[in-house]
Design a protein around this motif. Structure first.
Motif, PDB file in Angstrom:
ATOM      1  N   MET A  92       0.556  -1.312   0.287  1.00  0.00           N
ATOM      2  CA  MET A  92       0.048   0.215   0.139  1.00  0.00           C
ATOM      3  C   MET A  92       1.061   1.636  -0.042  1.00  0.00           C
ATOM      4  N   ILE A  93       1.683   1.036   0.920  1.00  0.00           N
ATOM      5  CA  ILE A  93       2.781   2.233   0.759  1.00  0.00           C
ATOM      6  C   ILE A  93       3.162   2.634  -0.307  1.00  0.00           C
ATOM      7  N   ARG A  94       4.094   1.654  -1.367  1.00  0.00           N
ATOM      8  CA  ARG A  94       4.710   1.998  -1.827  1.00  0.00           C
ATOM      9  C   ARG A  94       3.906   2.219  -3.443  1.00  0.00           C
ATOM     10  N   TYR A  95       2.727   1.654  -3.630  1.00  0.00           N
ATOM     11  CA  TYR A  95       1.583   2.000  -4.415  1.00  0.00           C
ATOM     12  C   TYR A  95       0.828   3.615  -4.388  1.00  0.00           C
ATOM     13  N   THR A 129       1.545   5.870  -8.096  1.00  0.00           N
ATOM     14  CA  THR A 129       0.215   4.835  -8.081  1.00  0.00           C
ATOM     15  C   THR A 129       0.330   4.816  -9.446  1.00  0.00           C
ATOM     16  N   ASN A 130       1.024   5.532 -10.980  1.00  0.00           N
ATOM     17  CA  ASN A 130       1.270   4.587 -11.570  1.00  0.00           C
ATOM     18  C   ASN A 130       2.287   3.449 -11.645  1.00  0.00           C
ATOM     19  N   GLN A 185      -8.249   6.564  -7.475  1.00  0.00           N
ATOM     20  CA  GLN A 185      -7.188   6.479  -9.198  1.00  0.00           C
ATOM     21  C   GLN A 185      -7.467   7.467  -9.337  1.00  0.00           C
ATOM     22  N   LEU A 186      -9.130   7.769  -9.856  1.00  0.00           N
ATOM     23  CA  LEU A 186      -9.370   8.728 -10.240  1.00  0.00           C
ATOM     24  C   LEU A 186      -9.052  10.268  -9.369  1.00  0.00           C
ATOM     25  N   VAL A 187      -9.300  10.889  -8.300  1.00  0.00           N
ATOM     26  CA  VAL A 187      -8.402  11.485  -7.677  1.00  0.00           C
ATOM     27  C   VAL A 187      -6.896  11.913  -7.663  1.00  0.00           C
ATOM     28  N   SER A 188      -6.548  10.726  -7.267  1.00  0.00           N
ATOM     29  CA  SER A 188      -4.641  10.792  -7.172  1.00  0.00           C
ATOM     30  C   SER A 188      -4.308  11.452  -8.978  1.00  0.00           C
ATOM     31  N   SER A 189      -4.805  10.853  -9.980  1.00  0.00           N
ATOM     32  CA  SER A 189      -4.703  10.763 -11.553  1.00  0.00           C
ATOM     33  C   SER A 189      -5.027  12.381 -11.751  1.00  0.00           C
ATOM     34  N   ALA A 190      -5.581  13.563 -11.045  1.00  0.00           N
ATOM     35  CA  ALA A 190      -5.982  14.252 -10.935  1.00  0.00           C
ATOM     36  C   ALA A 190      -4.792  15.555 -12.063  1.00  0.00           C
ATOM     37  N   ARG A 224       4.364  14.884  -5.538  1.00  0.00           N
ATOM     38  CA  ARG A 224       4.627  15.261  -7.182  1.00  0.00           C
ATOM     39  C   ARG A 224       3.680  14.361  -7.573  1.00  0.00           C
ATOM     40  N   ASP A 225       3.360  14.142  -9.163  1.00  0.00           N
ATOM     41  CA  ASP A 225       2.540  14.012  -9.903  1.00  0.00           C
ATOM     42  C   ASP A 225       2.610  12.100  -9.788  1.00  0.00           C
TER      43      ASP A 225
END
Length: 560
Positions: free
Chosen positions: A58-61, A65-66, A143-148, A320-321
């Motif tokens: 979970m931490i590393r993901y 998240t990419n 994923q929706l909010v983290s990829s914004a 960061r992105d």
């Protein structure tokens, strides 16, 4: 050992299942207490092995998240975790039915059995596929909010980066930043509504399969709330309406005076001072160095803790992105290590989130050697006392972070903490109404949100923003999607943390000593019993709410 050196290995789920079921069967057949005790320890070790892999993943993901590897591993745990939850429920049932229950309770304490009793109600094999789907839906939202990637003045920004601009001292900039943020949520309104609608209906189906009338009580049982109930929380909400909502509305008038505005708009609410909220001096590394100095001076216990965190690289703080938004603290059992995750954005949020998550990490560091996994953390509302309490215990060292702006930083912090309570309570009432009426349409949910907002935050002016006027603000609140009913916990804890703040102003050492006692007992007691350990009044008592409202209002009024 440094976090980068922590070994990750995906558990063999089928083998784990076979081994765990066999060991539970051994517990059922145990002939002596000593044999039963040994088997319980074996089962706890197996659960910690799984939790260690899950936490590292979970931490590393969340760090990226990419990352395709950990994205796949996260998918694995979305499926595997409900299976292990089912196995844990099997263990709990066996523990509760053990011939040696009384002897086991004497050495492990009653709270383990409280947790077991509540948890066995929340699982049957028939809901396993539903739990997997629930996890996957929550991940879709994350994923929706983290990829914004939100366009703002020719740049692509993440949500945490944009939030930093929403507290700009320049009103036009914070307005434009707020509009950009809510334009993202507006553009994704249908997608968010679909995810949440499915979650509500799915959770309701799960509750009914388990024999609950609605998801509400199941939500409470999932959170292992053993010593308070929905009626007590409803009474708390009424006390907040009575004592805190009027105080916050009154202080909003003073805030408008500070900002030299006739009327506050929604994009003004997080800015307290005309010159802008104080910003910590220095970059991320400088803030960490100052935190090191603070914790070395605060106590021997905090010095040992923060040194451990630094030596083992147990923090990821820079935005960061692709990084998951927000902040959290995880615990990696086999390494007996907390991990602090945050997204610094150059605002006062950086100091607050670091001290907040350090409070969580300090608590689990102090209780990391419990043999029982359930006791590493208390229930969630108690967890938040550690984090919010640490924010206030950091006050004597605010000059390290803010220099000559330290007193203003304290004012903004306290004021913001009080302002949060109506919002946090609004989130809770919204969730209760949603799960009491699971067949509502998305449009109806947005309407009830707006109606509740007007009760708790009547001063909000959305300045014509249709997404917000139509009740869309809650779409940004991850807890509503991911952790149903986990939000009033922040309100309960904030009332308790305010009490630590009140006490620390007259006797810091005594207040901090009681705080350490609270951390040391971890999750070995239920919420209201933990309050007694640390000499805190229950937030379910009207007098606690009234006293806190008066004390905080008087301090803000005299310092603003």
């Amino acid at each position: 050992m440094r976090f980068s050196e922590f070994v990750y290995k995906r558990p063999d789920l089928e083998q784990f299942k076979v081994d765990f079921e066999k060991t539970v069967a051994d517990l059922r057949k145990a002939k002596t207490f000593q044999e039963a005790d040994l088997i319980v320890k074996q089962l706890n070790k197996m659960r910690e092995d799984f939790s260690t892999a899950s936490s590292i993943c979970m931490i590393r993901y969340c760090m990226n998240t990419n990352d395709e590897f950990y994205k796949a591993e996260k998918d694995f745990f979305d499926t595997a975790t409900p299976v292990v939850e089912g196995l844990t429920t099997l263990f709990y049932r066996t523990l509760l039915d053990s011939n040696f229950r009384d002897d086991l309770e004497k050495i492990y304490g009653k709270q383990l059995f409280n947790i077991a009793s509540l948890t066995v109600k929340t699982f049957k094999p028939e809901i396993l596929d539903d739990l997997v789907e629930e996890n996957k839906l929550s991940t879709q939202y994350a994923q929706l909010v983290s990829s914004a990637q939100i366009s703002f003045k020719g740049k692509k920004m993440t949500i945490p980066q944009l939030r930093a601009l929403m507290i700009s001292k320049e009103r036009n900039e914070r307005k434009e930043a707020a509009e950009a943020l809510y334009s993202f949520f507006s553009a994704n309104e249908e997608k968010s509504d679909q995810i949440y609608d499915r979650l509500v209906r799915l959770r309701t189906e799960i509750a009914r399969k388990l024999g609950y009338v609605s998801f509400t009580q199941l939500g409470y049982d999932r959170l292992t709330r053993s010593d308070y109930n929905e009626k007590m929380v409803e009474k708390l909400r009424e006390a907040i309406k009575r004592y805190i909502v009027p105080v916050v509305a009154k202080l909003r008038e003073k805030q408008a005076e500070h900002l030299e505005l006739k009327k506050l708009k929604y994009y003004d609410l997080s800015v307290i001072l005309k010159q802008g909220n104080p910003k910590p001096q220095g970059d991320e590394d400088e803030i960490v160095r100052k935190a090191r100095e603070m914790y070395a001076e605060m106590s021997q216990q905090t010095d040992e803790f923060f040194s451990f965190m630094l030596q083992n690289e147990l923090m990821d703080l820079k935005a960061r992105d692709g990084k998951y938004p927000g902040g959290f603290c995880h615990f990696v059992p086999n390494y007996r290590s907390p991990f602090i995750f945050a997204n610094f954005n150059g605002t006062e949020h950086d100091v607050e989130v670091l001290t907040h998550e350090a409070g969580h990490a300090f608590q689990v560091f102090r209780s990391r050697n419990f043999d029982i996994p359930e006791y590493h953390w208390p229930t969630l509302e108690a967890c938040e006392i550690h984090s919010m309490g640490m924010e206030f215990f950091a006050w004597p060292w605010m000059h390290l972070f803010y220099k000559e702006q330290a007193e203003k930083a304290k004012l903004v912090h306290l004021w913001g903490a009080l302002n949060f309570i109506p919002y946090g309570t609004c989130v809770d009432e919204f969730q209760h109404l949603v799960y009491e009426n699971p067949d509502m349409t998305p449009r109806e949910r947005r309407k009830i949100w707006r109606d509740i907002e007007k009760t708790y935050m009547p001063e909000i002016d959305y300045d014509g923003n249709q997404f917000l006027e139509n009740g869309g603000r809650w779409h940004q609140q991850m807890h509503i999607f991911e952790n149903p009913f986990y939000y009033i916990d922040y309100v309960l804890a904030q009332i308790c943390a305010f009490q630590f703040w009140i006490r620390s102003r007259s006797d810091f050492r005594s207040a901090f000593a009681d705080y350490v006692k609270l951390c040391d007992v971890g999750g070995s007691l239920p919420f209201t019993e933990l309050l007694k350990v640390s000499k805190l009044s229950s937030p379910f008592e009207d007098e606690s709410i009234r006293t806190v409202a008066e004390e905080v209002y008087c301090w803000i009024n005299s310092h603003a």
